[in-house]
Design an enzyme around this catalytic site. Sequence first.
Site, PDB file in Angstrom:
ATOM      1  N   PHE A  12       0.821  -1.217   0.000  1.00 53.49           N
ATOM      2  CA  PHE A  12       0.000   0.000   0.000  1.00 53.49           C
ATOM      3  C   PHE A  12       0.862   1.278   0.000  1.00 53.49           C
ATOM      4  CE2 PHE A  12      -2.168   2.800   3.369  1.00 53.49           C
ATOM      5  CZ  PHE A  12      -2.796   3.613   2.438  1.00 53.49           C
ATOM      6  N   ASP A  34      10.432  -6.695  -3.505  1.00 51.76           N
ATOM      7  CA  ASP A  34       9.228  -7.109  -2.783  1.00 51.76           C
ATOM      8  C   ASP A  34       9.048  -8.624  -2.936  1.00 51.76           C
ATOM      9  OD1 ASP A  34       6.401  -5.365  -1.911  1.00 51.76           O
ATOM     10  OD2 ASP A  34       6.305  -7.534  -2.134  1.00 51.76           O
ATOM     11  N   ASP A  60      13.033 -11.641  -1.103  1.00 50.42           N
ATOM     12  CA  ASP A  60      12.794 -11.528   0.331  1.00 50.42           C
ATOM     13  C   ASP A  60      13.898 -10.678   0.962  1.00 50.42           C
ATOM     14  OD1 ASP A  60      12.461 -12.025   3.063  1.00 50.42           O
ATOM     15  OD2 ASP A  60      11.911 -14.131   2.726  1.00 50.42           O
ATOM     16  N   THR A  99      10.344 -11.109   9.153  1.00 49.56           N
ATOM     17  CA  THR A  99      10.502 -10.010   8.178  1.00 49.56           C
ATOM     18  C   THR A  99      10.818  -8.684   8.862  1.00 49.56           C
ATOM     19  OG1 THR A  99       9.128 -10.964   6.445  1.00 49.56           O
ATOM     20  CG2 THR A  99       9.220  -8.569   6.522  1.00 49.56           C
ATOM     21  N   THR A 124       6.400   3.112  13.000  1.00 48.43           N
ATOM     22  CA  THR A 124       4.975   3.347  13.210  1.00 48.43           C
ATOM     23  C   THR A 124       4.712   3.960  14.583  1.00 48.43           C
ATOM     24  OG1 THR A 124       2.875   2.175  13.589  1.00 48.43           O
ATOM     25  CG2 THR A 124       4.856   0.885  13.889  1.00 48.43           C
ATOM     26  N   ASP A 125       3.582   4.654  14.696  1.00 48.49           N
ATOM     27  CA  ASP A 125       3.212   5.207  16.007  1.00 48.49           C
ATOM     28  C   ASP A 125       2.871   4.101  17.009  1.00 48.49           C
ATOM     29  OD1 ASP A 125       0.698   4.435  15.040  1.00 48.49           O
ATOM     30  OD2 ASP A 125      -0.247   6.391  15.298  1.00 48.49           O
ATOM     31  N   GLU A 126       2.644   2.887  16.506  1.00 49.63           N
ATOM     32  CA  GLU A 126       2.262   1.789  17.414  1.00 49.63           C
ATOM     33  C   GLU A 126       3.392   1.408  18.370  1.00 49.63           C
ATOM     34  OE1 GLU A 126      -0.045  -1.463  16.195  1.00 49.63           O
ATOM     35  OE2 GLU A 126      -1.159  -0.306  14.719  1.00 49.63           O
ATOM     36  N   TYR A 148       2.922  -7.409  16.246  1.00 51.26           N
ATOM     37  CA  TYR A 148       3.293  -6.516  15.141  1.00 51.26           C
ATOM     38  C   TYR A 148       4.055  -5.300  15.666  1.00 51.26           C
ATOM     39  CZ  TYR A 148       2.827  -2.487  12.055  1.00 51.26           C
ATOM     40  OH  TYR A 148       3.106  -1.349  11.334  1.00 51.26           O
ATOM     41  N   LYS A 152       7.998  -4.200  15.057  1.00 54.06           N
ATOM     42  CA  LYS A 152       8.370  -2.909  14.466  1.00 54.06           C
ATOM     43  C   LYS A 152       9.252  -2.106  15.427  1.00 54.06           C
ATOM     44  CE  LYS A 152       7.251  -1.228  11.102  1.00 54.06           C
ATOM     45  NZ  LYS A 152       7.877  -1.264   9.755  1.00 54.06           N
ATOM     46  N   ASN A 247     -13.417   4.783  15.722  1.00 49.50           N
ATOM     47  CA  ASN A 247     -13.788   3.871  14.635  1.00 49.50           C
ATOM     48  C   ASN A 247     -15.253   4.060  14.238  1.00 49.50           C
ATOM     49  OD1 ASN A 247     -11.191   2.920  14.746  1.00 49.50           O
ATOM     50  ND2 ASN A 247     -11.697   1.200  16.103  1.00 49.50           N
TER      51      ASN A 247
HETATM   52  P1  NAD Z   1       1.452  -3.640   3.242  1.00 49.45           P
HETATM   53  O1  NAD Z   1       1.153  -4.849   4.052  1.00 49.45           O
HETATM   54  O2  NAD Z   1       0.399  -3.070   2.360  1.00 49.45           O
HETATM   55  O3  NAD Z   1       2.735  -3.891   2.346  1.00 49.45           O
HETATM   56  C1  NAD Z   1       3.860  -4.574   2.792  1.00 49.45           C
HETATM   57  C2  NAD Z   1       4.681  -4.963   1.571  1.00 49.45           C
HETATM   58  O4  NAD Z   1       5.881  -5.609   2.035  1.00 49.45           O
HETATM   59  C3  NAD Z   1       3.985  -5.944   0.632  1.00 49.45           C
HETATM   60  O5  NAD Z   1       4.135  -5.548  -0.693  1.00 49.45           O
HETATM   61  C4  NAD Z   1       4.710  -7.257   0.896  1.00 49.45           C
HETATM   62  O6  NAD Z   1       4.718  -8.137  -0.226  1.00 49.45           O
HETATM   63  C5  NAD Z   1       6.095  -6.777   1.255  1.00 49.45           C
HETATM   64  N1  NAD Z   1       6.854  -7.737   2.059  1.00 49.45           N
HETATM   65  C6  NAD Z   1       6.435  -8.397   3.168  1.00 49.45           C
HETATM   66  N2  NAD Z   1       7.401  -9.212   3.623  1.00 49.45           N
HETATM   67  C7  NAD Z   1       8.473  -9.048   2.794  1.00 49.45           C
HETATM   68  C8  NAD Z   1       9.771  -9.599   2.761  1.00 49.45           C
HETATM   69  N3  NAD Z   1      10.179 -10.501   3.655  1.00 49.45           N
HETATM   70  N4  NAD Z   1      10.612  -9.199   1.775  1.00 49.45           N
HETATM   71  C9  NAD Z   1      10.212  -8.290   0.853  1.00 49.45           C
HETATM   72  N5  NAD Z   1       8.987  -7.746   0.824  1.00 49.45           N
HETATM   73  C10 NAD Z   1       8.123  -8.120   1.801  1.00 49.45           C
HETATM   74  O7  NAD Z   1       1.945  -2.549   4.303  1.00 49.45           O
HETATM   75  P2  NAD Z   1       1.739  -0.966   4.322  1.00 49.45           P
HETATM   76  O8  NAD Z   1       0.488  -0.650   5.026  1.00 49.45           O
HETATM   77  O9  NAD Z   1       2.024  -0.419   2.992  1.00 49.45           O
HETATM   78  O10 NAD Z   1       2.933  -0.572   5.322  1.00 49.45           O
HETATM   79  C11 NAD Z   1       4.230  -0.323   4.816  1.00 49.45           C
HETATM   80  C12 NAD Z   1       5.157  -0.004   5.956  1.00 49.45           C
HETATM   81  O11 NAD Z   1       4.674   1.126   6.678  1.00 49.45           O
HETATM   82  C13 NAD Z   1       5.296  -1.115   6.987  1.00 49.45           C
HETATM   83  O12 NAD Z   1       6.630  -1.140   7.413  1.00 49.45           O
HETATM   84  C14 NAD Z   1       4.367  -0.682   8.113  1.00 49.45           C
HETATM   85  O13 NAD Z   1       4.811  -1.200   9.341  1.00 49.45           O
HETATM   86  C15 NAD Z   1       4.534   0.813   8.053  1.00 49.45           C
HETATM   87  N6  NAD Z   1       3.398   1.601   8.532  1.00 49.45           N
HETATM   88  C16 NAD Z   1       2.155   1.399   8.029  1.00 49.45           C
HETATM   89  C17 NAD Z   1       1.096   2.206   8.434  1.00 49.45           C
HETATM   90  C18 NAD Z   1      -0.291   2.026   7.884  1.00 49.45           C
HETATM   91  O14 NAD Z   1      -1.213   2.676   8.375  1.00 49.45           O
HETATM   92  N7  NAD Z   1      -0.516   1.189   6.894  1.00 49.45           N
HETATM   93  C19 NAD Z   1       1.335   3.215   9.381  1.00 49.45           C
HETATM   94  C20 NAD Z   1       2.616   3.374   9.909  1.00 49.45           C
HETATM   95  C21 NAD Z   1       3.648   2.570   9.462  1.00 49.45           C
HETATM   96  O1  DAU Z   2      -0.957   3.245  13.693  1.00 51.85           O
HETATM   97  C1  DAU Z   2      -0.217   2.793  12.594  1.00 51.85           C
HETATM   98  C2  DAU Z   2      -0.642   1.386  12.276  1.00 51.85           C
HETATM   99  O2  DAU Z   2      -1.955   1.465  11.743  1.00 51.85           O
HETATM  100  C3  DAU Z   2       0.280   0.680  11.305  1.00 51.85           C
HETATM  101  O3  DAU Z   2       1.545   0.552  11.894  1.00 51.85           O
HETATM  102  C4  DAU Z   2      -0.287  -0.691  10.931  1.00 51.85           C
HETATM  103  O4  DAU Z   2       0.517  -1.289   9.917  1.00 51.85           O
HETATM  104  C5  DAU Z   2      -1.687  -0.526  10.395  1.00 51.85           C
HETATM  105  O5  DAU Z   2      -2.254  -1.788  10.145  1.00 51.85           O
HETATM  106  C6  DAU Z   2      -2.553   0.241  11.382  1.00 51.85           C
HETATM  107  O6  DAU Z   2      -2.842  -0.537  12.566  1.00 51.85           O
HETATM  108  P1  DAU Z   2      -4.276  -0.490  13.284  1.00 51.85           P
HETATM  109  O7  DAU Z   2      -4.455  -1.719  14.056  1.00 51.85           O
HETATM  110  O8  DAU Z   2      -4.488   0.806  13.962  1.00 51.85           O
HETATM  111  O9  DAU Z   2      -5.204  -0.479  11.951  1.00 51.85           O
HETATM  112  P2  DAU Z   2      -6.488  -1.319  11.538  1.00 51.85           P
HETATM  113  O10 DAU Z   2      -6.995  -0.714  10.267  1.00 51.85           O
HETATM  114  O11 DAU Z   2      -6.263  -2.787  11.585  1.00 51.85           O
HETATM  115  O12 DAU Z   2      -7.517  -0.955  12.702  1.00 51.85           O
HETATM  116  C7  DAU Z   2      -7.878   0.402  12.953  1.00 51.85           C
HETATM  117  C8  DAU Z   2      -8.917   0.396  14.064  1.00 51.85           C
HETATM  118  O13 DAU Z   2     -10.119  -0.218  13.565  1.00 51.85           O
HETATM  119  C9  DAU Z   2      -8.518  -0.418  15.273  1.00 51.85           C
HETATM  120  O14 DAU Z   2      -9.015   0.204  16.442  1.00 51.85           O
HETATM  121  C10 DAU Z   2      -9.222  -1.754  15.063  1.00 51.85           C
HETATM  122  C11 DAU Z   2     -10.487  -1.361  14.349  1.00 51.85           C
HETATM  123  N1  DAU Z   2     -11.039  -2.378  13.423  1.00 51.85           N
HETATM  124  C12 DAU Z   2     -10.221  -2.848  12.449  1.00 51.85           C
HETATM  125  C13 DAU Z   2     -10.666  -3.807  11.569  1.00 51.85           C
HETATM  126  C14 DAU Z   2      -9.760  -4.354  10.490  1.00 51.85           C
HETATM  127  C15 DAU Z   2     -12.349  -2.800  13.542  1.00 51.85           C
HETATM  128  O15 DAU Z   2     -13.096  -2.336  14.418  1.00 51.85           O
HETATM  129  N2  DAU Z   2     -12.799  -3.759  12.671  1.00 51.85           N
HETATM  130  C16 DAU Z   2     -12.012  -4.289  11.696  1.00 51.85           C
HETATM  131  O16 DAU Z   2     -12.482  -5.174  10.932  1.00 51.85           O
END
Ligand code: NAD
Ligand code: DAU
Length: 334
Positions: A12, A34, A60, A99, A124-126, A148, A152, A247
């Site tokens: 993403f 990827d 990988d 990973t 991440t903020d997590e 997770y 991270k 949410n």
């Molecule tokens: P995503 O799950 O959509 O994408 C992850 C990608 O990494 C995929 O394309 C997957 O194929 C690839 N991947 C997984 N394992 C791998 C490996 N061993 N080698 C090579 N490629 C691999 O994730 P995203 O939501 O795009 O998040 C991207 C990054 O941002 C992550 O590091 C996540 O922790 C961080 N992040 C995400 C969010 C969010 O809200 N989505 C917020 C803060 C930080």
């Molecule tokens: O804060 C940054 C993080 O945000 C990233 O590091 C993670 O990669 C990303 O997945 C995301 O984590 P969250 O757990 O916050 O996101 P998620 O979309 O899974 O959930 C957001 C909120 O919604 C959380 O309180 C759980 C709730 N939820 C989520 C899903 C998927 C539901 O209530 N129902 C659902 O089906």
Amino acid sequence: MRTLLVTGGAGFIGSNFIRYMLNKHSNIRIVNLDKLTYAGNLDNLRDIEKDDRYRFVKGDICDASIVDPLVKEVDIIVNFAAESHVDRSIGSPDDFIQTDVFGTFVLLEAARKYSIDRFVQISTDEVYGSTENGFFNETDTLNPSSPYAASKCGADRLVYSYYVTYKLPVVIPRSSNNFGPYQYPEKLISLFTTNAIEDKSLPIYGDGLNVRDWLYVVDNCEGVEAVMERGGDGEVYNLGAGNEKTNLEITGLILKDLGKPESLMTYVEDRLGHDRRYALDTSKIKTLDWAPRHTFEDAMAETVAWYRDNETWWKKIKSGEYLEYYRQQYKQSH
Ligand code: NAD
Ligand code: DAU
């Protein structure tokens, strides 16, 4: 001409980042490494796959024999690759440790060997854990809750250790919850929007009052670029937009935007160890001259419209492996 190794670029945020960088800069090359896990999708980059400045390598990040020769030819590493979904980490943490922690270690070793100019670790903020009040700043204690978040956090600190120990020029953006196009339909906004379009139920965990700070993915990409270009070596930067929403508020917006009934809302069992609220103090990133350019309302409307207009993209995903996973999750919570 600089060359970036973007890992996880078929996911993403990584795919949005690659598109953003290639559109903005004529003088860069990008190698996208990827593994194409369930979350990696080459459809995310169809519009740029023929660009001469772009190259995709399937592999990988844990495999040094693939990573090393790639790192040798690039100037900067931006490490997005990770297992990213909290729910999956609760069911099966193994790949997260492998990973997110070991993979980052492999990249760091290569970066050290080939004296990379900059190592950008997408964190991440997590890593801070949950807080009912106040805002986390970059020096606050880290207190991750899920496997997770803990993996991270391990990677985040491992990267920092390479700065302290080996003087590797690292920077670490810690972003809040991203939303926007090409998000795998397992996260709150992408799942609920696509479910609502299909008149399927929206599974709300617990009381639905958990709070996240929502950041539009394009603004996040700009923030990552700011940190990559102007961040200080060894520094961490929080990236958030101050869009705190429960949410239930997010769910209401999606239903309203799509003209769907509230009867689609279904309360299900809470996520284990569910963090109540994430909130970031973003004063430090402002020193790098970054601020989100999109309002939450506009970005949400654009995002919902994107999923409405791109059904082929997500229906292909939902008709396959994901559907089975979703069924299992739903069964477990009933
Ligand atoms: P995503 O799950 O959509 O994408 C992850 C990608 O990494 C995929 O394309 C997957 O194929 C690839 N991947 C997984 N394992 C791998 C490996 N061993 N080698 C090579 N490629 C691999 O994730 P995203 O939501 O795009 O998040 C991207 C990054 O941002 C992550 O590091 C996540 O922790 C961080 N992040 C995400 C969010 C969010 O809200 N989505 C917020 C803060 C930080
Ligand atoms: O804060 C940054 C993080 O945000 C990233 O590091 C993670 O990669 C990303 O997945 C995301 O984590 P969250 O757990 O916050 O996101 P998620 O979309 O899974 O959930 C957001 C909120 O919604 C959380 O309180 C759980 C709730 N939820 C989520 C899903 C998927 C539901 O209530 N129902 C659902 O089906």
